[in-house]
Design a protein around this motif. Structure first.
Motif, PDB file in Angstrom:
ATOM      1  N   PRO A  71      60.650  91.692 -92.279  1.00  0.00           N
ATOM      2  CA  PRO A  71      60.570  90.534 -91.383  1.00  0.00           C
ATOM      3  C   PRO A  71      61.917  89.886 -91.089  1.00  0.00           C
ATOM      4  O   PRO A  71      62.185  89.498 -89.945  1.00  0.00           O
ATOM      5  CB  PRO A  71      59.639  89.577 -92.129  1.00  0.00           C
ATOM      6  CG  PRO A  71      59.667  90.031 -93.549  1.00  0.00           C
ATOM      7  CD  PRO A  71      59.847  91.514 -93.496  1.00  0.00           C
ATOM      8  N   PHE A  72      62.778  89.775 -92.082  1.00  0.00           N
ATOM      9  CA  PHE A  72      64.059  89.099 -91.873  1.00  0.00           C
ATOM     10  C   PHE A  72      64.935  89.884 -90.899  1.00  0.00           C
ATOM     11  O   PHE A  72      65.489  89.318 -89.941  1.00  0.00           O
ATOM     12  CB  PHE A  72      64.795  88.925 -93.202  1.00  0.00           C
ATOM     13  CG  PHE A  72      66.162  88.318 -93.036  1.00  0.00           C
ATOM     14  CD1 PHE A  72      66.324  86.960 -92.770  1.00  0.00           C
ATOM     15  CD2 PHE A  72      67.305  89.117 -93.112  1.00  0.00           C
ATOM     16  CE1 PHE A  72      67.594  86.410 -92.592  1.00  0.00           C
ATOM     17  CE2 PHE A  72      68.571  88.572 -92.928  1.00  0.00           C
ATOM     18  CZ  PHE A  72      68.712  87.214 -92.671  1.00  0.00           C
ATOM     19  N   ILE A  73      65.070  91.198 -91.145  1.00  0.00           N
ATOM     20  CA  ILE A  73      65.922  92.031 -90.283  1.00  0.00           C
ATOM     21  C   ILE A  73      65.339  92.098 -88.865  1.00  0.00           C
ATOM     22  O   ILE A  73      66.066  92.025 -87.872  1.00  0.00           O
ATOM     23  CB  ILE A  73      66.060  93.449 -90.872  1.00  0.00           C
ATOM     24  CG1 ILE A  73      66.824  93.393 -92.201  1.00  0.00           C
ATOM     25  CG2 ILE A  73      66.786  94.371 -89.887  1.00  0.00           C
ATOM     26  CD1 ILE A  73      66.950  94.722 -92.902  1.00  0.00           C
ATOM     27  N   THR A  74      64.015  92.198 -88.780  1.00  0.00           N
ATOM     28  CA  THR A  74      63.365  92.261 -87.469  1.00  0.00           C
ATOM     29  C   THR A  74      63.601  90.981 -86.679  1.00  0.00           C
ATOM     30  O   THR A  74      63.930  91.014 -85.485  1.00  0.00           O
ATOM     31  CB  THR A  74      61.854  92.501 -87.630  1.00  0.00           C
ATOM     32  OG1 THR A  74      61.649  93.704 -88.368  1.00  0.00           O
ATOM     33  CG2 THR A  74      61.188  92.616 -86.267  1.00  0.00           C
ATOM     34  N   LYS A  75      63.462  89.832 -87.343  1.00  0.00           N
ATOM     35  CA  LYS A  75      63.703  88.552 -86.673  1.00  0.00           C
ATOM     36  C   LYS A  75      65.154  88.432 -86.235  1.00  0.00           C
ATOM     37  O   LYS A  75      65.453  87.900 -85.160  1.00  0.00           O
ATOM     38  CB  LYS A  75      63.339  87.399 -87.608  1.00  0.00           C
ATOM     39  CG  LYS A  75      61.840  87.212 -87.817  1.00  0.00           C
ATOM     40  CD  LYS A  75      61.574  86.055 -88.746  1.00  0.00           C
ATOM     41  CE  LYS A  75      60.076  85.859 -88.964  1.00  0.00           C
ATOM     42  NZ  LYS A  75      59.809  84.736 -89.903  1.00  0.00           N
ATOM     43  N   LEU A  76      66.057  88.919 -87.076  1.00  0.00           N
ATOM     44  CA  LEU A  76      67.484  88.858 -86.752  1.00  0.00           C
ATOM     45  C   LEU A  76      67.793  89.693 -85.501  1.00  0.00           C
ATOM     46  O   LEU A  76      68.516  89.242 -84.599  1.00  0.00           O
ATOM     47  CB  LEU A  76      68.310  89.365 -87.934  1.00  0.00           C
ATOM     48  CG  LEU A  76      69.845  89.290 -87.783  1.00  0.00           C
ATOM     49  CD1 LEU A  76      70.296  87.846 -87.627  1.00  0.00           C
ATOM     50  CD2 LEU A  76      70.525  89.944 -88.985  1.00  0.00           C
ATOM     51  N   ILE A  77      67.225  90.899 -85.445  1.00  0.00           N
ATOM     52  CA  ILE A  77      67.442  91.782 -84.291  1.00  0.00           C
ATOM     53  C   ILE A  77      66.850  91.157 -83.026  1.00  0.00           C
ATOM     54  O   ILE A  77      67.468  91.163 -81.955  1.00  0.00           O
ATOM     55  CB  ILE A  77      66.823  93.168 -84.555  1.00  0.00           C
ATOM     56  CG1 ILE A  77      67.603  93.874 -85.666  1.00  0.00           C
ATOM     57  CG2 ILE A  77      66.830  94.017 -83.272  1.00  0.00           C
ATOM     58  CD1 ILE A  77      66.985  95.183 -86.108  1.00  0.00           C
TER      59      ILE A  77
END
Length: 283
Positions: A234-240
């Motif tokens: 979730p964190f990396i996806t939100k960042l992207i």
């Protein structure tokens, strides 16, 4: 920078289109289909509509034509059909991916000019130069003069493509030269219009097919992929998604809110078949 990226993205799009079309739907061509009355506009019938398009073009090639320069020949399927029928065919294809396919399909009897039409260098002359949905990508201020120089006396220019007749919505259908400018260029050229056929109604259903495929297949797949990535990282996806938020919003506006249906095509474009003959200015 934006201008240099555009041809690259178009080439990638053509490559993906060819791979998906050939692999999933047995499509040999990259051009639009010609939808005759009674043929249901759906992806499973696209190969039939594309065959109708090819038949239409073939039926309008003048009897005296023996040699053809196919500009923007796609994957070479139609060029191969022309060669099979006895025409001497050369091709113009500026994309590396398609060049390899065309050379395999056409063999050694065909010369493939691996460049843009504007950059072609040859002493050859042809009876006809063909632009099937490639004319819109050629510099309108140069194409007529270059074509005239590559044609034999009395040679033909065949154009089958769409043109702009009305300013489109910001996220609406792009592409095509302005029709009034094209007609002005043609009127002041060494070419005489032999045939001018409006195919807008017969080609507009292609846009409905693409619009439905986007909304009913591609976007749901993207949404499912988003949910999967959010569940795993979730964190990396939100960042992207935050980093590319503008591009994602543009894509949503373009493919969900943009005016890209057959009706919009009819309102903003005119799809035309032109057969023009090179005439002697003094005659």
């Amino acid at each position: 920078m934006a201008e240099s990226k555009r041809p690259v993205s178009r080439e990638i799009g053509l490559e993906i289109g060819h791979v998906v079309g050939k692999g999933l739907f047995k499509l040999d061509h990259l051009h639009y289909g010609l939808w005759k009355k009674g043929l249901e506009p759906c992806i499973l019938n696209l190969h039939i509509a594309q065959d109708e398009y090819c038949k239409f073009i073939l039926s309008h090639i003048p009897a005296e034509v023996k040699s053809v320069l196919d500009v923007g020949c796609g994957a070479g399927a139609f060029s191969k059909k022309l060669a099979y029928l006895g025409y001497k065919v050369d091709c113009v294809s500026p994309t590396e991916y398609q060049n390899k396919i065309v050379e395999q399909v056409m063999g050694s009897d065909c010369e493939v000019f691996k460049c843009k039409f504007e950059d072609i260098q040859t002493t050859k002359k042809y009876d006809m130069i063909q632009f099937c949905e490639s004319f819109q990508y050629i510099d309108l201020d140069r194409v007529i003069d270059i074509a005239a120089g590559l044609l034999n006396e009395g040679g033909y220019l065949l154009i089958c493509d769409f043109f702009k007749i009305k300013a489109q919505d910001k996220y609406g259908l792009k592409g095509g030269h302005k029709f009034d400018k094209f007609m002005s260029v043609l009127e002041n050229s060494p070419f005489k219009i032999i045939e001018d056929i409006d195919l807008t109604e017969e080609t507009a259903p292609n846009m409905d097919i693409v619009d439905r495929a986007t909304k009913e297949v591609l976007i749901p797949i993207a949404d499912a992929a988003d949910r999967f990535l959010m569940s795993r990282s979730p964190f990396i996806t939100k960042l992207i998604k935050w980093k590319y938020r503008k591009k994602l919003q543009q894509a949503q506006d373009k493919y969900l809110n943009g005016k890209r249906t057959g009706k919009d095509f009819i309102e903003t474009k005119t799809y035309r078949f032109f057969l023009c003959r090179k005439v002697n200015p003094s005659g």
